[in-house]
Design an enzyme around this catalytic site. Structure first.
Site, PDB file in Angstrom:
ATOM      1  N   GLY A  68      28.043 -16.724 -28.124  1.00 15.23           N
ATOM      2  CA  GLY A  68      29.378 -16.887 -27.568  1.00 15.23           C
ATOM      3  C   GLY A  68      30.397 -17.245 -28.628  1.00 15.23           C
ATOM      4  N   ASP A  69      29.999 -18.093 -29.594  1.00 15.05           N
ATOM      5  CA  ASP A  69      30.931 -18.495 -30.649  1.00 15.05           C
ATOM      6  C   ASP A  69      31.365 -17.297 -31.484  1.00 15.05           C
ATOM      7  OD1 ASP A  69      30.576 -21.049 -29.745  1.00 15.05           O
ATOM      8  OD2 ASP A  69      29.175 -21.636 -31.307  1.00 15.05           O
ATOM      9  N   TYR A  75      22.439 -17.705 -17.569  1.00 16.56           N
ATOM     10  CA  TYR A  75      21.330 -18.426 -18.183  1.00 16.56           C
ATOM     11  C   TYR A  75      20.129 -18.270 -17.237  1.00 16.56           C
ATOM     12  CZ  TYR A  75      25.285 -20.197 -20.876  1.00 16.56           C
ATOM     13  OH  TYR A  75      26.413 -20.285 -21.653  1.00 16.56           O
ATOM     14  N   GLU A 124      32.179 -18.742 -22.533  1.00 16.50           N
ATOM     15  CA  GLU A 124      33.639 -18.715 -22.660  1.00 16.50           C
ATOM     16  C   GLU A 124      34.200 -17.307 -22.760  1.00 16.50           C
ATOM     17  OE1 GLU A 124      36.838 -20.231 -26.017  1.00 16.50           O
ATOM     18  OE2 GLU A 124      35.262 -21.605 -25.356  1.00 16.50           O
ATOM     19  N   ASP A 125      33.692 -16.511 -23.694  1.00 19.92           N
ATOM     20  CA  ASP A 125      34.276 -15.192 -23.921  1.00 19.92           C
ATOM     21  C   ASP A 125      34.171 -14.321 -22.676  1.00 19.92           C
ATOM     22  OD1 ASP A 125      35.352 -13.042 -25.705  1.00 19.92           O
ATOM     23  OD2 ASP A 125      33.408 -12.140 -25.270  1.00 19.92           O
ATOM     24  N   SER A 126      32.996 -14.306 -22.036  1.00 22.31           N
ATOM     25  CA  SER A 126      32.836 -13.418 -20.879  1.00 22.31           C
ATOM     26  C   SER A 126      33.626 -13.901 -19.676  1.00 22.31           C
ATOM     27  CB  SER A 126      31.355 -13.260 -20.516  1.00 22.31           C
ATOM     28  OG  SER A 126      30.806 -14.477 -20.057  1.00 22.31           O
TER      29      SER A 126
END
Length: 353
Positions: free
Chosen positions: A14-15, A192, A256-258
């Protein structure tokens, strides 16, 4: 300007996903970016050509420990340092900057780009200074920069042509390219290991939904309790991940991004928030649902999906799904009236130079 973006890949990519989108948008606007990554391998599938230097305006630097000497001393000093999510720049870069400052060079504008949240502290903390109190760069100032959902935050990553590309997208052709039938209702699964997944899959199977499942943890979780039509997806580029969200009637997103891309897609979504051992993510989820103005059914489903409370998830019927879609599209419209993250970053940097 020259931008150095420092990113440590904690888990789940994600980062690096956020940092690549940031780098790509800066480059599209004519900026020059060095993206420092301690684990750059995800870019091989996320952004083909990035590791080979084929994306104009972006240089990917493998952040090794220690750094190679020529990675530090030879490049020109950046105008902006962005440490993503509180990671410290490499000590070699810190010492090199200290040396350059003694030679009279101007320091970069140093930004700590924080995690995304809808909690109230974000508006209070956005753009606050963080003086460097020790070490070779003592006396400089970092600046907190918070992405967010309101006008008093740093906004969200958004490309200028996003809505035009979405309007021109041919979902049926894209699905056929993956060997999938566009006829049935579709849900994407990027999660997850939610305890509610077996029950959700069971209910969706009764309603004849088709699941498009991302590889890795989501696919393993779905395979542990298979039910209904499960289709394994390959690793998708960031462009094709957007296409996945645009092509589905309901998107299960994580991290976060999705989440941000799910909001831009304008389709109903369920967010699997990153779980924290002290349950701090519970308040973070509730703050997001409050901002979203989520209807009661969507709140209940989110809590069940994230293991909060004892209520069981209830698969949405057509009317409920329309209610969820209207909620997300209303939220997207509010976001579209706000200035995007890259524009705000650029304005902030110009004001500090």
């Amino acid at each position: 300007m020259r931008w150095d973006i420092f990113c440590r890949v904690i888990d789940n990519f994600g980062d690096v996903g956020v940092c690549w989108r940031l780098s790509a948008e800066l480059a599209r606007r004519g900026e020059r970016v060095r993206l420092w990554l301690d684990d750059p391998l995800a870019l091989a599938w996320m952004a083909p050509g990035a590791l080979e230097g084929q994306v104009e305006g972006i240089e990917v630097v493998h952040w090794t420990t220690p750094l190679h000497a020529d990675q530090v001393a030879s490049p020109p000093l950046a105008d902006v340092w962005i440490e993503a999510f509180g990671c410290e720049p490499p000590p070699e870069c810190i010492h090199d900057l200290a040396t350059r400052l003694t030679g009279g060079e101007r320091p970069p504008v140093w930004i700590n780009l924080e995690y995304l949240s809808a909690e109230t502290y974000v508006e209070r903390s956005h753009r606050l200074p963080s003086p460097v109190m020790s070490g070779p760069l003592r006396g400089l100032t970092k600046w907190f920069f918070y992405p967010g959902f309101t006008e008093r935050t740093g906004g969200l990553l958004r490309e200028a042509d996003l809505l035009q590309r979405q309007a021109a997208f041919d979902a049926e052709a894209w699905l056929r390219g993956l060997g999938l039938s566009p006829s049935s209702r579709r849900a994407s699964l990027f999660c997850y290991e939610p305890a509610a997944l077996p029950e959700v899959l069971r209910q969706a199977a009764q309603a004849s939904w088709q699941w498009l499942v991302t590889p890795g943890r989501a696919w393993r979780a779905a395979q542990a309790s298979p039910s209904g039509q499960l289709h394994a997806l390959p690793l998708l580029t960031q462009v094709d991940f957007d296409h996945l969200l645009w092509a589905c009637d309901l998107n299960f997103v994580r991290g976060e991004d999705s989440l941000v891309r799910g909001l831009w897609a304008g389709q109903p979504l369920v967010w699997h928030i990153y779980p924290q051992h002290d349950d701090a993510h519970h308040a973070k989820l509730e703050a997001f649902l409050d901002w979203l103005q989520a209807p009661a059914t969507l709140r209940v489903f989110h809590r069940a999906w994230n293991g909060i409370g004892s209520a069981a998830p209830v698969w949405p019927d057509a009317a409920t799904l329309d209610d969820w879609r209207g909620c997300v599209q209303s939220a997207r419209q509010r976001l579209l009236t706000q200035t995007d993250l890259v524009t705000q970053l650029g304005d902030f940097v110009q004001g500090k130079r």
